[in-house]
Design a protein around this motif. Structure first.
Motif, PDB file in Angstrom:
ATOM      1  N   UNK A   1      23.619  -9.719  25.328  1.00  0.00           N
ATOM      2  CA  UNK A   1      24.822  -8.909  25.095  1.00  0.00           C
ATOM      3  C   UNK A   1      24.463  -7.695  24.243  1.00  0.00           C
ATOM      4  N   UNK A   2      23.638  -7.903  23.216  1.00  0.00           N
ATOM      5  CA  UNK A   2      23.219  -6.790  22.361  1.00  0.00           C
ATOM      6  C   UNK A   2      22.450  -5.740  23.138  1.00  0.00           C
ATOM      7  N   UNK A   3      21.587  -6.173  24.036  1.00  0.00           N
ATOM      8  CA  UNK A   3      20.834  -5.227  24.864  1.00  0.00           C
ATOM      9  C   UNK A   3      21.743  -4.455  25.801  1.00  0.00           C
ATOM     10  N   UNK A   4      22.732  -5.132  26.360  1.00  0.00           N
ATOM     11  CA  UNK A   4      23.680  -4.463  27.251  1.00  0.00           C
ATOM     12  C   UNK A   4      24.509  -3.422  26.503  1.00  0.00           C
ATOM     13  N   UNK A   5      24.962  -3.788  25.314  1.00  0.00           N
ATOM     14  CA  UNK A   5      25.761  -2.849  24.511  1.00  0.00           C
ATOM     15  C   UNK A   5      24.900  -1.656  24.102  1.00  0.00           C
ATOM     16  N   UNK A   6      23.660  -1.908  23.724  1.00  0.00           N
ATOM     17  CA  UNK A   6      22.754  -0.815  23.360  1.00  0.00           C
ATOM     18  C   UNK A   6      22.496   0.128  24.524  1.00  0.00           C
ATOM     19  N   UNK A   7      22.303  -0.423  25.709  1.00  0.00           N
ATOM     20  CA  UNK A   7      22.093   0.406  26.898  1.00  0.00           C
ATOM     21  C   UNK A   7      23.323   1.236  27.226  1.00  0.00           C
ATOM     22  N   UNK A   8      24.492   0.636  27.072  1.00  0.00           N
ATOM     23  CA  UNK A   8      25.735   1.368  27.342  1.00  0.00           C
ATOM     24  C   UNK A   8      25.916   2.511  26.351  1.00  0.00           C
ATOM     25  N   UNK A   9      25.632   2.263  25.090  1.00  0.00           N
ATOM     26  CA  UNK A   9      25.753   3.328  24.085  1.00  0.00           C
ATOM     27  C   UNK A   9      24.746   4.447  24.342  1.00  0.00           C
ATOM     28  N   UNK A  10      23.545   4.077  24.740  1.00  0.00           N
ATOM     29  CA  UNK A  10      22.515   5.073  25.023  1.00  0.00           C
ATOM     30  C   UNK A  10      22.936   5.966  26.185  1.00  0.00           C
ATOM     31  N   UNK A  11      23.455   5.367  27.257  1.00  0.00           N
ATOM     32  CA  UNK A  11      23.874   6.168  28.407  1.00  0.00           C
ATOM     33  C   UNK A  11      25.101   7.021  28.061  1.00  0.00           C
ATOM     34  N   UNK A  12      25.978   6.499  27.215  1.00  0.00           N
ATOM     35  CA  UNK A  12      27.138   7.279  26.778  1.00  0.00           C
ATOM     36  C   UNK A  12      26.689   8.506  25.988  1.00  0.00           C
ATOM     37  N   UNK A  13      25.724   8.331  25.093  1.00  0.00           N
ATOM     38  CA  UNK A  13      25.226   9.455  24.300  1.00  0.00           C
ATOM     39  C   UNK A  13      24.591  10.530  25.181  1.00  0.00           C
ATOM     40  N   UNK A  14      23.791  10.107  26.160  1.00  0.00           N
ATOM     41  CA  UNK A  14      23.159  11.100  27.036  1.00  0.00           C
ATOM     42  C   UNK A  14      24.204  11.820  27.888  1.00  0.00           C
TER      43      UNK A  14
END
Length: 56
Positions: free
Chosen positions: A27-40
């Motif tokens: 779940x932490x990895x998924x949330x981190x990936x989502x935040x990363x794509x949101x920032x880009x």
């Protein structure tokens, strides 16, 4: 009247018992990936807005 450290530790222990460490890691990895794509996406949107304002 905030939440004490002991209350946070109890909540964390309950969450660990319910989900397990492997699932929480996923779940932490998924949330981190989502935040990363949101920032880009926000950076791309910001550069497009700057380019549009330069054209006017």
């Amino acid at each position: 009247m905030g939440i004490s450290i002991w209350q946070l530790m109890i909540v964390l222990a309950i969450v660990l018992l319910l989900f397990g460490t492997k699932r929480l890691r996923n779940i932490g990895g998924d949330v981190g990936g989502a935040l990363r794509s949101f920032k880009t996406a926000m950076k791309k949107e910001g550069t497009e807005d700057d380019a549009d304002s330069d054209k006017k």
